[in-house]
Design a protein around this motif. Sequence first.
Motif, PDB file in Angstrom:
ATOM      1  N   LEU A 186       0.851  -1.182   0.000  1.00 16.45           N
ATOM      2  CA  LEU A 186       0.000   0.000   0.000  1.00 16.45           C
ATOM      3  C   LEU A 186       0.888   1.233   0.000  1.00 16.45           C
ATOM      4  N   ALA A 187       0.664   2.122  -0.966  1.00 17.05           N
ATOM      5  CA  ALA A 187       1.485   3.322  -1.108  1.00 17.05           C
ATOM      6  C   ALA A 187       0.589   4.548  -1.266  1.00 17.05           C
ATOM      7  N   THR A 188       1.131   5.704  -0.892  1.00 14.42           N
ATOM      8  CA  THR A 188       0.409   6.967  -0.975  1.00 14.42           C
ATOM      9  C   THR A 188       1.013   7.845  -2.064  1.00 14.42           C
ATOM     10  N   VAL A 189       0.145   8.489  -2.842  1.00 17.33           N
ATOM     11  CA  VAL A 189       0.612   9.462  -3.824  1.00 17.33           C
ATOM     12  C   VAL A 189       1.159  10.672  -3.072  1.00 17.33           C
ATOM     13  N   VAL A 190       2.399  11.036  -3.349  1.00 15.77           N
ATOM     14  CA  VAL A 190       3.030  12.164  -2.658  1.00 15.77           C
ATOM     15  C   VAL A 190       3.326  13.333  -3.596  1.00 15.77           C
ATOM     16  N   SER A 191       3.251  13.097  -4.911  1.00 14.26           N
ATOM     17  CA  SER A 191       3.484  14.178  -5.862  1.00 14.26           C
ATOM     18  C   SER A 191       2.826  13.839  -7.195  1.00 14.26           C
ATOM     19  N   HIS A 192       2.054  14.803  -7.722  1.00  8.53           N
ATOM     20  CA  HIS A 192       1.494  14.672  -9.069  1.00  8.53           C
ATOM     21  C   HIS A 192       1.363  16.082  -9.634  1.00  8.53           C
ATOM     22  N   GLN A 193       2.299  16.426 -10.487  1.00  5.99           N
ATOM     23  CA  GLN A 193       2.338  17.773 -11.040  1.00  5.99           C
ATOM     24  C   GLN A 193       1.373  17.922 -12.204  1.00  5.99           C
ATOM     25  N   PRO A 194       0.755  19.099 -12.332  1.00  8.04           N
ATOM     26  CA  PRO A 194      -0.174  19.331 -13.446  1.00  8.04           C
ATOM     27  C   PRO A 194       0.491  19.090 -14.797  1.00  8.04           C
ATOM     28  N   GLY A 195      -0.187  18.351 -15.648  1.00  8.31           N
ATOM     29  CA  GLY A 195       0.322  18.091 -16.990  1.00  8.31           C
ATOM     30  C   GLY A 195       1.340  16.969 -17.065  1.00  8.31           C
ATOM     31  N   ALA A 196       1.658  16.343 -15.951  1.00 11.55           N
ATOM     32  CA  ALA A 196       2.658  15.274 -15.954  1.00 11.55           C
ATOM     33  C   ALA A 196       2.025  13.947 -16.339  1.00 11.55           C
ATOM     34  N   ALA A 197       2.824  13.091 -16.968  1.00  9.43           N
ATOM     35  CA  ALA A 197       2.361  11.745 -17.328  1.00  9.43           C
ATOM     36  C   ALA A 197       2.753  10.735 -16.261  1.00  9.43           C
ATOM     37  N   HIS A 198       3.175  11.209 -15.119  1.00  8.13           N
ATOM     38  CA  HIS A 198       3.553  10.310 -14.032  1.00  8.13           C
ATOM     39  C   HIS A 198       3.165  10.939 -12.697  1.00  8.13           C
ATOM     40  N   PHE A 199       3.113  10.104 -11.690  1.00  3.28           N
ATOM     41  CA  PHE A 199       3.006  10.589 -10.321  1.00  3.28           C
ATOM     42  C   PHE A 199       3.943   9.771  -9.442  1.00  3.28           C
ATOM     43  N   VAL A 200       4.178  10.266  -8.248  1.00  5.65           N
ATOM     44  CA  VAL A 200       5.159   9.659  -7.354  1.00  5.65           C
ATOM     45  C   VAL A 200       4.457   9.137  -6.109  1.00  5.65           C
ATOM     46  N   VAL A 201       4.860   7.925  -5.681  1.00  5.22           N
ATOM     47  CA  VAL A 201       4.337   7.340  -4.444  1.00  5.22           C
ATOM     48  C   VAL A 201       5.479   7.119  -3.468  1.00  5.22           C
ATOM     49  N   ASP A 202       5.111   6.825  -2.227  1.00  2.00           N
ATOM     50  CA  ASP A 202       6.121   6.678  -1.171  1.00  2.00           C
ATOM     51  C   ASP A 202       6.600   5.240  -1.003  1.00  2.00           C
ATOM     52  N   ALA A 203       6.560   4.452  -2.064  1.00  2.00           N
ATOM     53  CA  ALA A 203       7.106   3.090  -2.049  1.00  2.00           C
ATOM     54  C   ALA A 203       8.218   3.028  -3.086  1.00  2.00           C
ATOM     55  N   GLY A 204       9.448   3.045  -2.613  1.00  2.75           N
ATOM     56  CA  GLY A 204      10.603   2.961  -3.499  1.00  2.75           C
ATOM     57  C   GLY A 204      11.291   1.618  -3.372  1.00  2.75           C
ATOM     58  N   ALA A 205      12.587   1.618  -3.620  1.00  3.59           N
ATOM     59  CA  ALA A 205      13.341   0.367  -3.588  1.00  3.59           C
ATOM     60  C   ALA A 205      13.360  -0.255  -2.196  1.00  3.59           C
ATOM     61  N   LEU A 206      13.277   0.571  -1.149  1.00  5.31           N
ATOM     62  CA  LEU A 206      13.291   0.035   0.211  1.00  5.31           C
ATOM     63  C   LEU A 206      11.938  -0.515   0.628  1.00  5.31           C
ATOM     64  N   ASP A 237      -5.046  12.709 -15.822  1.00  2.00           N
ATOM     65  CA  ASP A 237      -5.436  14.072 -15.500  1.00  2.00           C
ATOM     66  C   ASP A 237      -6.599  14.070 -14.514  1.00  2.00           C
ATOM     67  N   GLY A 238      -6.428  14.765 -13.420  1.00  2.00           N
ATOM     68  CA  GLY A 238      -7.463  14.831 -12.392  1.00  2.00           C
ATOM     69  C   GLY A 238      -7.570  13.597 -11.531  1.00  2.00           C
ATOM     70  N   LYS A 239      -6.696  12.651 -11.712  1.00  3.44           N
ATOM     71  CA  LYS A 239      -6.716  11.397 -10.947  1.00  3.44           C
ATOM     72  C   LYS A 239      -5.444  11.285 -10.113  1.00  3.44           C
ATOM     73  N   PHE A 240      -5.469  10.403  -9.151  1.00  2.00           N
ATOM     74  CA  PHE A 240      -4.287  10.089  -8.328  1.00  2.00           C
ATOM     75  C   PHE A 240      -3.704  11.359  -7.709  1.00  2.00           C
ATOM     76  N   ARG A 241      -4.554  12.042  -6.938  1.00  2.00           N
ATOM     77  CA  ARG A 241      -4.132  13.251  -6.242  1.00  2.00           C
ATOM     78  C   ARG A 241      -3.273  12.898  -5.036  1.00  2.00           C
ATOM     79  N   VAL A 242      -2.509  13.856  -4.581  1.00  2.00           N
ATOM     80  CA  VAL A 242      -1.692  13.663  -3.388  1.00  2.00           C
ATOM     81  C   VAL A 242      -2.587  13.222  -2.232  1.00  2.00           C
ATOM     82  N   GLY A 243      -2.181  12.142  -1.572  1.00  2.00           N
ATOM     83  CA  GLY A 243      -2.970  11.572  -0.482  1.00  2.00           C
ATOM     84  C   GLY A 243      -3.780  10.353  -0.888  1.00  2.00           C
TER      85      GLY A 243
END
Length: 370
Positions: free
Chosen positions: A259-279, A326-332
Amino acid sequence: MAKKSSLYGDLETPALLLHLDVVERNLEHMAKRAEKLGVSLRPHLKTHKCVELGKRQVAHGATGVTVSTLVEADVFARAGFTDITWAFPLDPTHLPHVRRIAKQTGATLRVVVDDLATAKALRRTGLHAWLKVDCGYHRAGVDPESPYALEVAKELGEERGVFFDGILSHSGHAYKTTSRDEAAEVAESERVVMVRFGQRLATVGIPVRNISVGSTPAMAAVRDLTGVSEARPGNYVFYDRTMVLIGACEPEDVGVTVLATVVSHQPGAAHFVVDAGALALSKDTGPAHANLPQAMGAVQGHPELTVASLSQEHGMIRAESPDDIDGKFRVGDRVQIVPNHSCLTVAQFDFYDVVEDGRVAGRWPIARGR
């Protein structure tokens, strides 16, 4: 739009979710499969590293267990598991630790050997030993066609203060297949190699009490285990994205997600960032062979997304175009990631959040360490 999960909203992420209904189904299925094939089941606990899950495997008929580290051996022996194979090549420097665990817990701790000097070092230890055989994986184990294999087997077979349990292999190359039919071929090759080697030892007066084989994709596909005593699959308890892609299981058979949380999604980006990385997910890239799709994991319920890359704490999840998210996967917002390799993912966490009947029912500790 992805919704914040009310079910898991109180969990701090990244969190390792264990889906108990799926896991119980996997345990039951493999237990029945072993029974049908006429072999004992000695599951490899390195996948889950959890006493509670080990107990459930025993309840489903496991006659012994397998571990990959002496930390695991110690934890499970002290938890009451009495028949443990440490399926890792022994070297003499680890003998004091092995003997200490056996003496302090009373458990039968079986070691694995493929080296003549180490086999000699086992004399008068009172330990149980398997001879590791290379069945085609070419990682460790004696070449069953070599004179050296007979030499090591003879040393163990004379049982000078050591119990020779038999011969053991691991068909790790079954993970390099792309279908159940291919995995079945690997499994049959392993069986033939091991049975023939056992017969070769018998002809020179070295009795082989047991033949132990194992890997999840091989055990999921094998059609015949005549001549084999026991199997040691481990990954089957959870499976993972790799097992789905090579045809060893179905997507609904995967028993752990992150289970991971969206921590960054910039307007117009084709990606978003979650808090689950290699660790959280490890850097296992999944099945790179045979042109199977590469990614660092899958987003459950969202085949249009790719876990594209991981850094230490960040996971980048990419779509085909910005419009797709777009408009999906908001921070949190929360997503669940299906790991490429459940064994390595589990090793990143200290506990499972156990999901049962649609809710988080508790936490089970994970025994980590070397």
